[in-house]
Design a protein around this motif. Structure first.
Motif, PDB file in Angstrom:
ATOM      1  N   ARG A  57      35.220  35.610  38.113  1.00 37.24           N
ATOM      2  CA  ARG A  57      34.537  36.393  39.149  1.00 37.24           C
ATOM      3  C   ARG A  57      35.540  36.865  40.198  1.00 37.24           C
ATOM      4  O   ARG A  57      36.323  36.061  40.711  1.00 37.24           O
ATOM      5  CB  ARG A  57      33.455  35.550  39.818  1.00 37.24           C
ATOM      6  N   PRO A  58      35.566  38.158  40.541  1.00 34.08           N
ATOM      7  CA  PRO A  58      36.512  38.646  41.543  1.00 34.08           C
ATOM      8  C   PRO A  58      36.080  38.280  42.956  1.00 34.08           C
ATOM      9  O   PRO A  58      34.894  38.052  43.216  1.00 34.08           O
ATOM     10  CB  PRO A  58      36.487  40.166  41.336  1.00 34.08           C
ATOM     11  N   THR A  59      37.059  38.200  43.844  1.00 29.75           N
ATOM     12  CA  THR A  59      36.736  38.059  45.253  1.00 29.75           C
ATOM     13  C   THR A  59      36.116  39.350  45.749  1.00 29.75           C
ATOM     14  O   THR A  59      36.177  40.390  45.085  1.00 29.75           O
ATOM     15  CB  THR A  59      37.989  37.740  46.077  1.00 29.75           C
ATOM     16  N   LEU A  60      35.533  39.295  46.950  1.00 28.33           N
ATOM     17  CA  LEU A  60      34.894  40.492  47.493  1.00 28.33           C
ATOM     18  C   LEU A  60      35.923  41.604  47.697  1.00 28.33           C
ATOM     19  O   LEU A  60      35.654  42.775  47.407  1.00 28.33           O
ATOM     20  CB  LEU A  60      34.202  40.154  48.815  1.00 28.33           C
ATOM     21  N   ALA A  61      37.120  41.249  48.170  1.00 30.89           N
ATOM     22  CA  ALA A  61      38.164  42.258  48.388  1.00 30.89           C
ATOM     23  C   ALA A  61      38.638  42.840  47.062  1.00 30.89           C
ATOM     24  O   ALA A  61      38.846  44.057  46.941  1.00 30.89           O
ATOM     25  CB  ALA A  61      39.331  41.638  49.152  1.00 30.89           C
ATOM     26  N   ALA A  62      38.841  42.003  46.042  1.00 26.86           N
ATOM     27  CA  ALA A  62      39.278  42.502  44.736  1.00 26.86           C
ATOM     28  C   ALA A  62      38.215  43.412  44.130  1.00 26.86           C
ATOM     29  O   ALA A  62      38.532  44.454  43.538  1.00 26.86           O
ATOM     30  CB  ALA A  62      39.571  41.324  43.802  1.00 26.86           C
ATOM     31  N   TRP A  63      36.943  43.032  44.270  1.00 22.76           N
ATOM     32  CA  TRP A  63      35.866  43.892  43.760  1.00 22.76           C
ATOM     33  C   TRP A  63      35.858  45.242  44.479  1.00 22.76           C
ATOM     34  O   TRP A  63      35.687  46.296  43.850  1.00 22.76           O
ATOM     35  CB  TRP A  63      34.519  43.201  43.931  1.00 22.76           C
ATOM     36  N   ALA A  64      36.069  45.227  45.803  1.00 26.54           N
ATOM     37  CA  ALA A  64      36.096  46.485  46.552  1.00 26.54           C
ATOM     38  C   ALA A  64      37.264  47.359  46.091  1.00 26.54           C
ATOM     39  O   ALA A  64      37.132  48.587  45.978  1.00 26.54           O
ATOM     40  CB  ALA A  64      36.199  46.203  48.047  1.00 26.54           C
ATOM     41  N   ALA A  65      38.424  46.739  45.808  1.00 21.51           N
ATOM     42  CA  ALA A  65      39.569  47.510  45.294  1.00 21.51           C
ATOM     43  C   ALA A  65      39.255  48.092  43.915  1.00 21.51           C
ATOM     44  O   ALA A  65      39.620  49.241  43.610  1.00 21.51           O
ATOM     45  CB  ALA A  65      40.800  46.617  45.229  1.00 21.51           C
ATOM     46  N   ASN A  66      38.585  47.305  43.054  1.00 22.00           N
ATOM     47  CA  ASN A  66      38.162  47.824  41.746  1.00 22.00           C
ATOM     48  C   ASN A  66      37.190  48.992  41.915  1.00 22.00           C
ATOM     49  O   ASN A  66      37.265  50.003  41.195  1.00 22.00           O
ATOM     50  CB  ASN A  66      37.495  46.720  40.933  1.00 22.00           C
ATOM     51  N   LEU A  67      36.272  48.845  42.862  1.00 23.77           N
ATOM     52  CA  LEU A  67      35.278  49.891  43.107  1.00 23.77           C
ATOM     53  C   LEU A  67      35.957  51.171  43.595  1.00 23.77           C
ATOM     54  O   LEU A  67      35.582  52.277  43.188  1.00 23.77           O
ATOM     55  CB  LEU A  67      34.267  49.392  44.143  1.00 23.77           C
ATOM     56  N   LEU A  68      36.952  51.013  44.455  1.00 31.57           N
ATOM     57  CA  LEU A  68      37.705  52.172  44.948  1.00 31.57           C
ATOM     58  C   LEU A  68      38.364  52.910  43.786  1.00 31.57           C
ATOM     59  O   LEU A  68      38.332  54.148  43.719  1.00 31.57           O
ATOM     60  CB  LEU A  68      38.756  51.708  45.953  1.00 31.57           C
ATOM     61  N   LEU A  69      38.972  52.192  42.880  1.00 31.57           N
ATOM     62  CA  LEU A  69      39.630  52.816  41.735  1.00 31.57           C
ATOM     63  C   LEU A  69      38.635  53.598  40.893  1.00 31.57           C
ATOM     64  O   LEU A  69      38.942  54.690  40.389  1.00 31.57           O
ATOM     65  CB  LEU A  69      40.306  51.738  40.882  1.00 31.57           C
ATOM     66  N   ARG A  70      37.422  53.079  40.727  1.00 30.37           N
ATOM     67  CA  ARG A  70      36.414  53.730  39.890  1.00 30.37           C
ATOM     68  C   ARG A  70      35.818  54.960  40.573  1.00 30.37           C
ATOM     69  O   ARG A  70      35.648  56.007  39.952  1.00 30.37           O
ATOM     70  CB  ARG A  70      35.291  52.752  39.563  1.00 30.37           C
ATOM     71  N   ARG A  71      35.479  54.816  41.848  1.00 25.05           N
ATOM     72  CA  ARG A  71      34.724  55.856  42.539  1.00 25.05           C
ATOM     73  C   ARG A  71      35.615  56.954  43.143  1.00 25.05           C
ATOM     74  O   ARG A  71      35.127  58.033  43.446  1.00 25.05           O
ATOM     75  CB  ARG A  71      33.887  55.224  43.643  1.00 25.05           C
ATOM     76  N   ARG A  72      36.867  56.659  43.362  1.00 21.87           N
ATOM     77  CA  ARG A  72      37.788  57.636  43.960  1.00 21.87           C
ATOM     78  C   ARG A  72      38.979  57.816  43.017  1.00 21.87           C
ATOM     79  O   ARG A  72      40.102  57.450  43.326  1.00 21.87           O
ATOM     80  CB  ARG A  72      38.258  57.154  45.340  1.00 21.87           C
ATOM     81  N   GLU A  73      38.716  58.392  41.862  1.00 17.30           N
ATOM     82  CA  GLU A  73      39.736  58.460  40.815  1.00 17.30           C
ATOM     83  C   GLU A  73      40.913  59.355  41.212  1.00 17.30           C
ATOM     84  O   GLU A  73      42.072  58.995  40.993  1.00 17.30           O
ATOM     85  CB  GLU A  73      39.107  58.940  39.513  1.00 17.30           C
TER      86      GLU A  73
END
Length: 338
Positions: A57-73
């Motif tokens: 399970r990712p930390t909240l910060a790691a998940w937010a970084a993953n989300l940034l990569l997906r949503r702001r390609e």
């Protein structure tokens, strides 16, 4: 850059399933992981099930970084390109290039970390100040280190990344200097007439020797630090592999336990049903035995009645024959005319 998300059960591509899993908020990560792993086992894909179950399970910060990569390609792609240019400038000791790219770095890291916080908030998870700081640290690591950039580009970070300690952290850094520290002002050189030529040459040789030793010491320290980092990284990777193997074995054991429990429960239900059928059959058997006793009694009585009737018929026939004989004797043949 990364695969688009899919709903669980729509695909058997384990890579797409893992991408979807790491795009899931940390609070929902473990339940979704277990459902996806169970679905893979049910579909007869034990290796995929082990890979899914081993996901951390990712930390909240790691998940937010993953989300940034997906949503702001597009922004993420440009950010990775900036990191490559900055690392190249630093490797070439290009002071002007470092200064120019570092100025871009500060503004872009700030803008992207703000976007990551906004995306997380839109998904219902507000980032704390510490989490936002971890996102910024991760983005700085992506700029400074190729390995960190590659890890972020997968979209499956589990924890925040840390930039290397020897990479400049501000625009004021110059190759061979310290970040944020201004160069020391040059001291006025003494005139040639104020010092003997031999002393000047000795001083220059001494400074050159000291500078060479200092460079050698710095290079040695960097080499030792790199060896320590490599050894620690290999140990961490080995530990991660062992942990993954143990988690996979645990997942298999859990799956076997659930299957055994299901079979045990099914056998218990079958036994209960068999016992009910046996009880009903025993009741039916007792009823049939009682019917058999009653019909046997009725048969014996009927047999007795039949024998009695047969004897009565025999007696009646005998009496009828006797009566007929008597009648013939009494009547005899008719007499002739006298």
């Amino acid at each position: 850059m990364v695969r688009k998300g899919v709903r669980p059960g729509e695909t058997h591509d384990v890579e797409e399933v893992l991408d979807e899993l790491y795009a899931t908020p940390p609070t929902d990560f473990v339940p979704l992981r277990e459902r996806l792993a169970a679905a893979a086992r049910t579909d007869g894909r034990p290796q995929d099930a082990r890979r899914i179950h081993a996901a951390r399970r990712p930390t909240l910060a790691a998940w937010a970084a993953n989300l940034l990569l997906r949503r702001r390609e597009q922004e993420s792609r440009r950010f990775l390109e900036l990191g490559r240019a900055l690392r190249e400038a630093y490797g070439n000791l290009d002071a002007e290039g470092i200064k120019e790219l570092s100025a871009q770095r500060r503004s872009i890291v700030s803008a992207l970390s703000r976007q990551a916080a906004e995306l997380a908030g839109e998904a219902g998870h507000r980032l704390s100040d510490a989490a936002r700081q971890d996102v910024e640290t991760t983005l700085r690591a992506v700029l400074a280190d190729q390995d960190a950039a590659d890890r972020w580009a997968t979209g499956r970070l589990e924890s925040a990344l840390r930039p290397p300690s020897d990479f400049p952290s501000t625009a004021g850094a110059t190759p061979g200097g310290h970040a944020g520290t201004a160069a020391a002002p040059r001291q006025p050189k003494p005139s040639r007439s104020s010092r003997p030529p031999q002393a000047s040459r000795s001083s220059q040789v001494s400074r050159s020797s000291q500078a060479s030793r200092a460079k050698d010491e710095i290079a040695e320290r960097r080499r030792l630090r790199q060896e320590q980092e490599d050894e620690a990284r290999r140990a961490a990777e080995a530990a991660g592999r062992r942990l993954g193997d143990l988690r996979a074995a645990h997942a298999d054991a859990e799956g076997n336990l659930r299957h055994a429990q299901d079979r045990h429960d099914q056998a218990g239900r079958q036994q209960t049903e068999a016992q009910r059928r046996l009880h009903r059959a025993e009741q039916d058997l007792r009823a049939r035995e009682e019917d058999l006793r009653r019909t046997e009694q009725e048969r014996r009585k009927a047999d007795e009645h039949c024998r009695a009737a047969a004897e009565a018929v025999t007696r009646a026939e005998r009496e009828a024959r006797d009566a007929d004989r008597r009648l013939r004797r009494l009547t005899g043949p008719p007499s002739g005319p006298g």
